[in-house]
Design a protein around this motif. Structure first.
Motif, PDB file in Angstrom:
ATOM      1  N   LEU A 161       0.829  -1.208   0.000  1.00 51.83           N
ATOM      2  CA  LEU A 161       0.000   0.000   0.000  1.00 51.83           C
ATOM      3  C   LEU A 161       0.862   1.256   0.000  1.00 51.83           C
ATOM      4  CD1 LEU A 161      -2.783  -1.022   2.548  1.00 51.83           C
ATOM      5  CD2 LEU A 161      -2.978  -0.859   0.065  1.00 51.83           C
ATOM      6  N   GLN A 162       1.955   1.231   0.765  1.00 51.08           N
ATOM      7  CA  GLN A 162       2.857   2.377   0.814  1.00 51.08           C
ATOM      8  C   GLN A 162       3.487   2.623  -0.547  1.00 51.08           C
ATOM      9  OE1 GLN A 162       3.364   4.583   3.232  1.00 51.08           O
ATOM     10  NE2 GLN A 162       4.775   5.710   1.910  1.00 51.08           N
ATOM     11  N   SER A 202       1.039   4.112  -2.926  1.00 48.77           N
ATOM     12  CA  SER A 202       0.711   5.506  -2.618  1.00 48.77           C
ATOM     13  C   SER A 202       1.727   6.465  -3.213  1.00 48.77           C
ATOM     14  CB  SER A 202       0.636   5.705  -1.095  1.00 48.77           C
ATOM     15  OG  SER A 202       1.931   5.607  -0.509  1.00 48.77           O
ATOM     16  N   GLU A 203       2.923   5.967  -3.516  1.00 47.93           N
ATOM     17  CA  GLU A 203       3.984   6.806  -4.074  1.00 47.93           C
ATOM     18  C   GLU A 203       4.009   6.780  -5.597  1.00 47.93           C
ATOM     19  OE1 GLU A 203       7.452   5.263  -2.220  1.00 47.93           O
ATOM     20  OE2 GLU A 203       6.856   5.856  -0.192  1.00 47.93           O
ATOM     21  N   PRO A 242      -6.886   5.619  -8.847  1.00 51.88           N
ATOM     22  CA  PRO A 242      -7.325   4.622  -7.865  1.00 51.88           C
ATOM     23  C   PRO A 242      -7.885   3.354  -8.507  1.00 51.88           C
ATOM     24  CG  PRO A 242      -8.037   6.815  -7.216  1.00 51.88           C
ATOM     25  CD  PRO A 242      -7.457   6.950  -8.580  1.00 51.88           C
ATOM     26  N   LYS A 272      -4.999   1.108  -9.363  1.00 50.68           N
ATOM     27  CA  LYS A 272      -4.433   0.512  -8.151  1.00 50.68           C
ATOM     28  C   LYS A 272      -5.337  -0.618  -7.647  1.00 50.68           C
ATOM     29  CE  LYS A 272      -2.098   4.743  -6.614  1.00 50.68           C
ATOM     30  NZ  LYS A 272      -1.955   5.748  -5.527  1.00 50.68           N
ATOM     31  N   LEU A 330      -9.380   1.649  -0.567  1.00 50.43           N
ATOM     32  CA  LEU A 330      -8.414   2.690  -0.901  1.00 50.43           C
ATOM     33  C   LEU A 330      -8.984   4.078  -0.643  1.00 50.43           C
ATOM     34  CD1 LEU A 330      -6.893   1.284  -4.238  1.00 50.43           C
ATOM     35  CD2 LEU A 330      -5.861   1.277  -1.969  1.00 50.43           C
ATOM     36  N   PRO A 377      -7.142   7.042   3.883  1.00 52.42           N
ATOM     37  CA  PRO A 377      -6.694   8.280   4.533  1.00 52.42           C
ATOM     38  C   PRO A 377      -7.413   8.544   5.855  1.00 52.42           C
ATOM     39  CG  PRO A 377      -7.029   8.635   2.200  1.00 52.42           C
ATOM     40  CD  PRO A 377      -7.591   7.286   2.501  1.00 52.42           C
ATOM     41  N   ARG A 405      -5.940   6.289   8.809  1.00 50.36           N
ATOM     42  CA  ARG A 405      -4.572   6.464   9.284  1.00 50.36           C
ATOM     43  C   ARG A 405      -4.538   7.372  10.503  1.00 50.36           C
ATOM     44  NH1 ARG A 405      -1.502   7.132   3.448  1.00 50.36           N
ATOM     45  NH2 ARG A 405      -1.590   4.943   2.911  1.00 50.36           N
TER      46      ARG A 405
END
Length: 283
Positions: free
Chosen positions: A244-245, A248-249, A254, A257, A276, A280, A283
């Motif tokens: 996931l990290q 995200s970069e 979306p 992904k 997804l 946000p 977190r």
């Protein structure tokens, strides 16, 4: 190598387009046998002349196999060796060579494969739709009802399916199969493999039809259809934090992904998309 107490039949793969796609062993066999049994002697003669091979060619096809097979068996029993080739690719894949092979084996005579190019395998490897098993079905049926039955048979089968199809029928066949498979099943149409105008159209059935509409559909076609997967709803436990990290970069929509995660971890694409969207806030 090619002299036996009896002769031997060599089943030799030849190029499917690019003449360089032939093995050193195949060239050696074609030079060493007493004659080549060819689906179309004109096609095979062109290949042999390209490599400076003067081995005689004898026609062997669906129309003359009954009369030619006994002659070939007699020559094998006398100690002559034969190379069996098709017009392109590996013999016995949608061509009449299997009849000769069965008859040779029934006489207790040796049959040796000389592997090489194969259009179904080549299409499968570049389709991006192969996972574990696959099924090769030859040419798709021409009749609508039979084609619908074929689509129904593979609707819930997990293995990738590979077919041949005519350029004149591919678009109509895909439209008919869409009635059963729906719009989400992915597939690939590979045209003119290894040739100058090689083309890969890949995506949903609609995507592929759009791709085919942009250019004239010509040449030999291989159709690859992905297998069915029973998706389940995704949870955060299905999605490794490092993945996931990394995603995200990366600058991807979306939806793309979600498609990647769905394919990678075998979970429902829509539920991944919802996760997804919610990440946000979590977190």
């Amino acid at each position: 190598m090619y002299d036996h107490p009896t002769g031997a039949l060599y089943v030799v793969a030849t190029p499917i387009g690019n003449l360089k796609d032939i093995t050193l062993r195949a060239l050696e066999v074609l030079k060493g046998v007493h004659f080549v049994a060819a689906e179309d002697t004109r096609v095979t003669r062109s290949l042999l002349d390209h490599y400076g091979i003067d081995t005689p060619c004898v026609s062997y096809n669906e129309h003359n196999r009954t009369e030619k097979t006994p002659v070939f068996l007699h020559r094998l029993e006398k100690g002559e060796s034969i190379a069996l080739v098709s017009d392109a690719g590996t013999p016995l894949v949608s061509d009449p060579g299997s009849f000769l092979v069965e008859e040779v084996l029934s006489r207790g005579l040796p049959v040796h494969p000389v592997p090489g190019a194969s259009a179904p395998i080549a299409a499968l490897t570049c389709s991006g739709l192969f996972r574990s098993g696959f099924y090769f079905g030859g040419f798709l049926p021409r009749k609508r009802n039979e084609l619908l039955k074929t689509a129904e048979d593979l609707l819930h089968r997990p293995d990738t399916h590979v077919f041949f199809e005519s350029p004149n029928r591919i678009e109509k066949s895909l439209e008919i199969m869409r009635e059963v498979l729906g719009d989400e099943r992915r597939l690939a149409v590979v045209r003119e493999i290894t040739k100058r105008h090689e083309t890969l159209c890949r995506g949903t059935i609609g995507d592929v039809l759009d791709c085919l509409a942009r250019s004239p559909v010509k040449g030999e076609i291989v159709l690859v259809i992905e297998g069915w997967e029973e998706d389940r709803d995704a949870t955060l436990d299905d999605l490794p934090p490092k993945v996931l990290q990394a995603l995200s970069e990366i600058s991807l929509p979306p939806s793309e992904k979600a498609r990647f995660l769905s394919r990678a971890f075998g979970v429902d694409r829509k539920s991944v998309y919802r996760l997804l969207e919610d990440l946000p806030e979590r977190r």
